[in-house]
Design a protein around this motif. Structure first.
Motif, PDB file in Angstrom:
ATOM      1  N   SER A  16       0.837  -1.198   0.000  1.00  0.00           N
ATOM      2  CA  SER A  16       0.000   0.000   0.000  1.00  0.00           C
ATOM      3  C   SER A  16       0.874   1.251   0.000  1.00  0.00           C
ATOM      4  CB  SER A  16      -0.965  -0.014   1.191  1.00  0.00           C
ATOM      5  OG  SER A  16      -0.312  -0.379   2.366  1.00  0.00           O
ATOM      6  N   MET A  17       2.005   1.191   0.732  1.00  0.00           N
ATOM      7  CA  MET A  17       2.944   2.324   0.688  1.00  0.00           C
ATOM      8  C   MET A  17       3.488   2.469  -0.734  1.00  0.00           C
ATOM      9  SD  MET A  17       3.397   3.733   3.718  1.00  0.00           S
ATOM     10  CE  MET A  17       4.956   4.229   4.366  1.00  0.00           C
ATOM     11  N   ALA A  18       3.824   1.333  -1.357  1.00  0.00           N
ATOM     12  CA  ALA A  18       4.395   1.381  -2.709  1.00  0.00           C
ATOM     13  C   ALA A  18       3.388   1.968  -3.692  1.00  0.00           C
ATOM     14  CB  ALA A  18       4.813  -0.026  -3.145  1.00  0.00           C
ATOM     15  N   ALA A  19       2.102   1.580  -3.569  1.00  0.00           N
ATOM     16  CA  ALA A  19       1.076   2.100  -4.475  1.00  0.00           C
ATOM     17  C   ALA A  19       0.934   3.599  -4.282  1.00  0.00           C
ATOM     18  CB  ALA A  19      -0.253   1.393  -4.213  1.00  0.00           C
ATOM     19  N   SER A  20       0.968   4.006  -3.029  1.00  0.00           N
ATOM     20  CA  SER A  20       0.820   5.419  -2.736  1.00  0.00           C
ATOM     21  C   SER A  20       2.013   6.226  -3.267  1.00  0.00           C
ATOM     22  CB  SER A  20       0.663   5.590  -1.227  1.00  0.00           C
ATOM     23  OG  SER A  20       0.331   6.892  -0.936  1.00  0.00           O
ATOM     24  N   MET A  21       3.212   5.643  -3.111  1.00  0.00           N
ATOM     25  CA  MET A  21       4.420   6.321  -3.635  1.00  0.00           C
ATOM     26  C   MET A  21       4.331   6.449  -5.154  1.00  0.00           C
ATOM     27  SD  MET A  21       6.119   7.161  -1.108  1.00  0.00           S
ATOM     28  CE  MET A  21       5.157   7.021   0.334  1.00  0.00           C
ATOM     29  N   ALA A  22       3.815   5.407  -5.824  1.00  0.00           N
ATOM     30  CA  ALA A  22       3.705   5.450  -7.294  1.00  0.00           C
ATOM     31  C   ALA A  22       2.732   6.558  -7.698  1.00  0.00           C
ATOM     32  CB  ALA A  22       3.237   4.096  -7.829  1.00  0.00           C
ATOM     33  N   ALA A  23       1.623   6.675  -6.945  1.00  0.00           N
ATOM     34  CA  ALA A  23       0.642   7.722  -7.263  1.00  0.00           C
ATOM     35  C   ALA A  23       1.263   9.102  -7.042  1.00  0.00           C
ATOM     36  CB  ALA A  23      -0.606   7.534  -6.405  1.00  0.00           C
ATOM     37  N   LYS A  24       1.997   9.232  -5.941  1.00  0.00           N
ATOM     38  CA  LYS A  24       2.612  10.541  -5.634  1.00  0.00           C
ATOM     39  C   LYS A  24       3.673  10.896  -6.675  1.00  0.00           C
ATOM     40  CE  LYS A  24       1.668  11.066  -0.745  1.00  0.00           C
ATOM     41  NZ  LYS A  24       0.894   9.851  -0.460  1.00  0.00           N
ATOM     42  N   ALA A  25       4.434   9.886  -7.103  1.00  0.00           N
ATOM     43  CA  ALA A  25       5.482  10.140  -8.102  1.00  0.00           C
ATOM     44  C   ALA A  25       4.854  10.608  -9.402  1.00  0.00           C
ATOM     45  CB  ALA A  25       6.311   8.872  -8.323  1.00  0.00           C
ATOM     46  N   LEU A  26       3.727   9.989  -9.786  1.00  0.00           N
ATOM     47  CA  LEU A  26       3.052  10.388 -11.023  1.00  0.00           C
ATOM     48  C   LEU A  26       2.509  11.806 -10.887  1.00  0.00           C
ATOM     49  CD1 LEU A  26       2.406   9.115 -13.768  1.00  0.00           C
ATOM     50  CD2 LEU A  26       0.188   8.415 -12.851  1.00  0.00           C
ATOM     51  N   ARG A  27       1.955  12.093  -9.715  1.00  0.00           N
ATOM     52  CA  ARG A  27       1.410  13.435  -9.481  1.00  0.00           C
ATOM     53  C   ARG A  27       2.525  14.492  -9.551  1.00  0.00           C
ATOM     54  NH1 ARG A  27      -1.170  13.710  -3.991  1.00  0.00           N
ATOM     55  NH2 ARG A  27      -2.922  12.576  -4.850  1.00  0.00           N
ATOM     56  N   ALA A  28       3.710  14.109  -9.049  1.00  0.00           N
ATOM     57  CA  ALA A  28       4.837  15.053  -9.067  1.00  0.00           C
ATOM     58  C   ALA A  28       5.240  15.418 -10.493  1.00  0.00           C
ATOM     59  CB  ALA A  28       6.024  14.469  -8.311  1.00  0.00           C
ATOM     60  N   THR A  29       4.903  14.580 -11.478  1.00  0.00           N
ATOM     61  CA  THR A  29       5.226  14.909 -12.873  1.00  0.00           C
ATOM     62  C   THR A  29       4.139  15.772 -13.505  1.00  0.00           C
ATOM     63  OG1 THR A  29       4.104  12.981 -13.818  1.00  0.00           O
ATOM     64  CG2 THR A  29       6.409  12.668 -13.158  1.00  0.00           C
ATOM     65  N   GLY A  30       3.131  16.152 -12.707  1.00  0.00           N
ATOM     66  CA  GLY A  30       2.101  17.057 -13.215  1.00  0.00           C
ATOM     67  C   GLY A  30       0.811  16.351 -13.588  1.00  0.00           C
ATOM     68  N   ASP A  32      -2.723  14.570 -13.028  1.00  0.00           N
ATOM     69  CA  ASP A  32      -3.795  14.712 -12.033  1.00  0.00           C
ATOM     70  C   ASP A  32      -4.172  13.321 -11.511  1.00  0.00           C
ATOM     71  OD1 ASP A  32      -6.069  15.350 -10.631  1.00  0.00           O
ATOM     72  OD2 ASP A  32      -7.316  15.589 -12.421  1.00  0.00           O
ATOM     73  N   VAL A  33      -3.744  12.994 -10.300  1.00  0.00           N
ATOM     74  CA  VAL A  33      -3.961  11.652  -9.751  1.00  0.00           C
ATOM     75  C   VAL A  33      -4.651  11.756  -8.397  1.00  0.00           C
ATOM     76  CG1 VAL A  33      -2.814   9.583  -8.855  1.00  0.00           C
ATOM     77  CG2 VAL A  33      -1.917  10.697 -10.881  1.00  0.00           C
ATOM     78  N   ILE A  34      -5.676  10.931  -8.206  1.00  0.00           N
ATOM     79  CA  ILE A  34      -6.290  10.790  -6.875  1.00  0.00           C
ATOM     80  C   ILE A  34      -5.684   9.541  -6.242  1.00  0.00           C
ATOM     81  CG2 ILE A  34      -8.427  10.360  -5.617  1.00  0.00           C
ATOM     82  CD1 ILE A  34      -9.953  11.692  -7.901  1.00  0.00           C
ATOM     83  N   ASP A  35      -5.078   9.694  -5.086  1.00  0.00           N
ATOM     84  CA  ASP A  35      -4.422   8.551  -4.445  1.00  0.00           C
ATOM     85  C   ASP A  35      -5.363   7.927  -3.415  1.00  0.00           C
ATOM     86  OD1 ASP A  35      -2.796   6.723  -3.265  1.00  0.00           O
ATOM     87  OD2 ASP A  35      -1.576   8.196  -2.176  1.00  0.00           O
ATOM     88  N   LEU A  36      -5.890   6.759  -3.738  1.00  0.00           N
ATOM     89  CA  LEU A  36      -6.729   6.036  -2.770  1.00  0.00           C
ATOM     90  C   LEU A  36      -5.988   4.792  -2.277  1.00  0.00           C
ATOM     91  CD1 LEU A  36     -10.241   6.294  -4.509  1.00  0.00           C
ATOM     92  CD2 LEU A  36      -9.204   7.838  -2.836  1.00  0.00           C
ATOM     93  N   GLY A  37      -4.663   4.867  -2.289  1.00  0.00           N
ATOM     94  CA  GLY A  37      -3.857   3.708  -1.916  1.00  0.00           C
ATOM     95  C   GLY A  37      -3.729   3.516  -0.417  1.00  0.00           C
ATOM     96  N   LEU A  38      -3.355   4.562   0.297  1.00  0.00           N
ATOM     97  CA  LEU A  38      -3.063   4.407   1.733  1.00  0.00           C
ATOM     98  C   LEU A  38      -4.310   4.598   2.577  1.00  0.00           C
ATOM     99  CD1 LEU A  38       0.220   6.117   2.938  1.00  0.00           C
ATOM    100  CD2 LEU A  38      -0.387   3.695   2.884  1.00  0.00           C
TER     101      LEU A  38
END
Ligand SMILES: Cc1ncc(COP(=O)(O)O)c(C=O)c1O
Length: 405
Positions: A16-30, A32-38
């Motif tokens: 779940s941490m890994a999924a959340s990190m992947a969502a955050k990394a994608l968001r950091a590239t601009g 638009d991601v909703i992270d429902l991982g953690l």
């Protein structure tokens, strides 16, 4: 040069941490991601709890504490077990650690010999098998699907026990399924355990207060008092009081087990930070109204998500009985192809598709030992959940059968 010990080779970082990190990394590239991982409550910690930590630090509660926790907090924890769970319990019957996770880690560290087995009904909390493996044990993972309401049956339990079984883990309400065991169901499992006195029971009750449809909670300890000398009842303040980052968990258990866990605690982290223990004391002894208001919000969101997901052709969700997750069945999507050419061969591919083509971060069921599902956390605002469901609906509608080119 090898940095990593062999015991770590088979252990994965938290999915779940890994999924959340992947969502955050994608968001950091601009993107638009909703992270429902953690899964963590999106409410602020109630002010009187934060104030208690502040006052403790200001008045000099800044020293090491006993490994098992301060006398005041252990008294409050024992009182909680008596008051809310009907468990006869005193301050010497409980321990405090840095989160329920550290309680579980200490318990496994204190008890597992190489090759000992731990029964982890799937779907399970992602950290259970990894902790078991890290500490030399062997996870045994009976699959508890939607047909049994994601609950372990007595027959499955009996079939899973071997002479090497050290632990049975139960988790209710369950992460990721939200499943809850009734008193009668726990007693039926207890009847199997009566016949196997070498098995210890870890009941992770951290979502106890997040329970829907007017259900009341039965602790494993209350359902099976005859098993008390081999049951560790695990709980914490993280989910009930919106305190995930404060890192306070606690447990009630038999004296020899707690003593061994305290040895692990004292030789590793020494104790929990004193101001955090003061905060947990305020949580357990102060006003309890936040529990009901959090629960009402989580139930409203559960209803929103159940209606929204079940309206999407190809997805299924039986209403979770508690906790703040939705474990969504996605068997009908397997074999489809996405507009960007992703082949949805399994739920890991589906989570990848949802992240990149719907802009929604989820965790694949593979991480919980039961596929094909994906988990979303419902611990976020109604508006964000509504947006996420609309995105998922659009993305699922865009899928084509595999053979259409
Ligand atoms: C079933 C279960 N147990 C324990 C934990 C962790 O609790 P804590 O934050 O107190 O370590 C979680 C967190 O997601 C969980 O889902």
């Amino acid at each position: 040069m090898t940095y990593v010990a062999t015991r770590l080779a088979a252990v994965k970082p938290s999915a779940s941490m890994a999924a959340s990190m992947a969502a955050k990394a994608l968001r950091a590239t601009g993107v638009d991601v909703i992270d429902l991982g953690l899964g963590e409550p999106d409410f602020p910690t109630p002010a009187h709890i934060a104030d208690a930590a502040h006052s403790a630090a200001r008045r000099g509660d800044t020293l090491y504490t006993p490994a098992a926790g301060t006398a005041a907090l252990r008294a409050a924890v024992a009182d909680k077990f008596r008051r809310e769970n009907g468990l006869d319990c005193g301050p010497d019957d409980v321990v405090v650690a840095n989160g329920a996770k550290q309680i579980i880690f200490n318990a496994l560290m204190a008890t597992l010999n190489a090759g000992d087995e731990a029964i982890l009904p799937a779907p399970y909390f992602v950290s259970y098998p990894e902790m078991v493996k890290l500490l030399g044990g062997v996870p045994v993972m009976p699959v508890c699907g939607a047909d049994t309401g994601f609950r372990l049956t007595p027959a499955q339990l009996a079939a899973s026990i071997t002479p090497r079984t050290k632990w049975l883990f139960l988790n209710m309400p369950g992460n990721p399924s939200g499943a809850v065991y009734s008193r009668a169901e726990l007693q039926a499992l207890g009847a199997v355990l009566d016949r196997h006195p070498h098995v210890l029971i870890l009941s992770d009750e951290i979502y106890e207060h997040i329970l829907f449809d007017g259900r009341s909670f039965t602790s494993f300890g209350a359902a099976c008092p005859q098993l008390r000398d081999r049951a560790l009842i695990v709980n914490g303040v993280a989910k009930a009081y919106a305190m995930t980052g404060w890192r306070i968990g606690y447990a009630m258990g038999p004296a020899p087990l707690l003593k061994a866990m305290n040895t692990v605690q004292s030789q590793s982290v020494t104790s929990v930070a004193a101001p955090m223990q003061a905060a947990a004391l305020a949580a357990l002894t102060g006003p309890q109204d936040c529990i009901a208001s959090f629960r009402a919000a989580f139930e409203r969101r559960r209803d929103l998500v159940v209606a929204g997901i079940n309206a999407i052709p190809g997805l299924t969700l039986s209403p979770p009985e508690g906790a703040f997750y939705a474990y969504i069945g996605c068997a009908a999507l397997i074999g489809k192809r996405s507009p960007q050419g992703r082949h949805l061969t399994d739920d890991t591919a589906i989570a990848d598709f949802l992240l990149h083509e719907a802009g929604v971060g989820t965790v694949p069921g593979a991480a919980y030992g039961l596929s094909p599902f994906f988990r979303i956390s419902t611990a976020t605002s109604d508006a964000i959940l509504t947006d996420a469901i609309a995105r998922i609906a659009r993305a699922v509608a865009s899928l084509q059968p595999e053979d259409r080119k």
